[in-house]
Enzyme design. Structure first.
Site, PDB file in Angstrom:
ATOM      1  CG  ASP A  87      -2.191  -0.950   1.060  1.00 43.02           C
ATOM      2  OD1 ASP A  87      -2.816  -1.499  -0.248  1.00 43.02           O
ATOM      3  OD2 ASP A  87      -2.326  -1.990   1.908  1.00 43.02           O
ATOM      4  CG  ASP A 148      -7.220  -4.489  -1.802  1.00 42.59           C
ATOM      5  OD1 ASP A 148      -7.760  -5.664  -2.078  1.00 42.59           O
ATOM      6  OD2 ASP A 148      -7.776  -4.033  -1.007  1.00 42.59           O
TER       7      ASP A 148
HETATM    8  N1  GLY Z   1      -7.036  -2.169   0.449  1.00 42.05           N
HETATM    9  C1  GLY Z   1      -7.680  -2.421   1.826  1.00 42.05           C
HETATM   10  C2  GLY Z   1      -9.299  -2.250   1.989  1.00 42.05           C
HETATM   11  O1  GLY Z   1     -10.284  -1.689   0.720  1.00 42.05           O
HETATM   12  O2  GLY Z   1      -9.968  -2.374   3.197  1.00 42.05           O
END
Ligand code: GLY
Length: 373
Positions: A87, A148
């Site tokens: 992330d 994600d």
């Molecule tokens: N990227 C983690 C979520 O969307 O919870």
């Protein structure tokens, strides 16, 4: 309607900056944020909201607040604080890259490039993937991708544009192809996660982490796919990514409930208390805005996507926004983080707030956020 919603939203950002100086919002239950340090995956969203508020209003206080966090983000990437995950793209696209895009700051550019290099280190060449979570030898996550990650790829594509170093582009492209092949099912639905075997590089199985069950479609995962593949097309011009984004968008739109804001999973049995995920609808609105921009003017899907944007954004503004709660710290009610894991099933989510504001400002002004030039 959009203008009022934006003005209420950016006032809330201003109030948060004043009430919680030098702090960043974290997920907690109870229709509030917990204000803390830069040590989760979500801190960039708040900085991105400051940049959006600045670009919309030209009020220097938003810019100053956003800029004041750069040293913090620089320190985080230099010391590798809580960055054993993919992330890094969310964190740095909306802080350092956004700052560079808006102000041209060379210091911000350098921080963002260091972040891109850190993300690059998560690429596992034998499998052709960017590992989502944990260290390389993590027994559970060593060969695992999650949908994600598609929103983390713009940081790599940007680093290629800036440096000319092809390696950033190549790994982002390879990861997008693997995600398309293994996370998206034939009917346009998606797995949240997919496992590869790090020893043999074999594709092993799809599954879920935050969805209802392994074969279900977690609505936020679907949203990351819609927006992420549209952005992958934007950078690579690989038409298959545009098709995948469109297919995923149709799947999403065809399953909207009556008020056009999704529940947390498309396959969860619906009961009165089934949580929604307003953040998924906000992300999808941004993805659809991106698709509409990318599609030919005569493409029949444009009308379908434009209607879905209006329906869901009107519902978010009228039924989910906190415009009626003057001292609210969040912008959207009824978002969920990890229902299956019993974490914040019906609360504010800072990424939902970010994408809601991104969509509103894009609709009203054309300012489109920070994922590409
Ligand atoms: N990227 C983690 C979520 O969307 O919870």
């Amino acid at each position: 309607m959009w203008k009022n919603a934006i003005e209420d939203a950016i006032l809330k950002v201003k109030n948060n900056i004043a009430k919680h100086p030098n702090k960043l919002p974290h997920i907690i239950e109870g229709q509030r944020y917990e204000w803390g340090e830069n040590d989760d995956w979500i801190e960039g969203f708040y900085i991105g909201m400051m940049w959006l508020a600045y670009e919309y209003s030209h009020e220097s206080s938003y810019k100053e607040a956003a800029e004041s966090f750069l040293a913090n983000f620089k320190d985080r990437v230099e010391r590798h604080v809580a960055l054993d995950h993919h992330d890094i793209g969310f964190l740095y696209s909306l802080s350092a890259v956004a700052q560079w895009r808006v102000t041209g700051s060379q210091e911000a550019r350098a921080v963002a490039l260091q972040a891109a290099e850190t993300l690059y280190d998560r690429f596992r060449p034998a499998m052709g993937i960017i590992q989502a979570w944990g260290k390389e030898d993590d027994p559970e996550n060593g060969g695992r991708i999650i949908i994600d990650c598609l929103l983390n790829l713009p940081l790599l594509f940007w680093a290629y544009e800036q440096t000319g170093e092809r390696k950033y582009y190549d790994i982002a492209y390879q990861h997008a192809l693997k995600s398309q092949k293994f996370l998206v099912r034939g009917d346009g639905s998606s797995y949240h996660t997919f496992y590869f075997d790090p020893k043999t590089a074999h594709a092993f199985r799809g599954g879920t982490h935050q969805g209802y069950e392994d074969g279900s479609t977690w609505t936020r995962g679907q949203s990351w796919g819609i927006y992420g593949f549209a952005l992958a097309y934007r950078y690579t011009k690989d038409a298959s990514f545009l098709e995948t984004s469109k297919q995923m968008a149709h799947y999403f739109i065809q399953r909207l409930p009556e008020d056009h804001v999704v529940y947390w999973d498309f396959d969860v049995p619906l009961e009165e208390a089934t949580p929604r995920d307003s953040s998924a609808s906000a992300i999808t609105a941004c993805g659809l805005l991106e698709l509409v921009d990318l599609l030919d003017v005569n493409d029949p899907d444009r009308n379908i996507f434009e209607k879905a944007i209006l329906d869901s954004m009107e519902s978010l503004v009228n039924k989910y926004a906190t415009t009626d709660i003057e001292d609210a710290e969040g912008l959207l009610k009824h978002a969920s983080y990890h229902v299956r894991g019993d974490r914040a099933p019906d609360d504010y989510m800072i990424w939902g707030d970010y994408y809601y504001l991104e969509a509103l400002i894009r609709i009203q002004t054309g300012i489109k956020g920070y994922w590409y030039e």
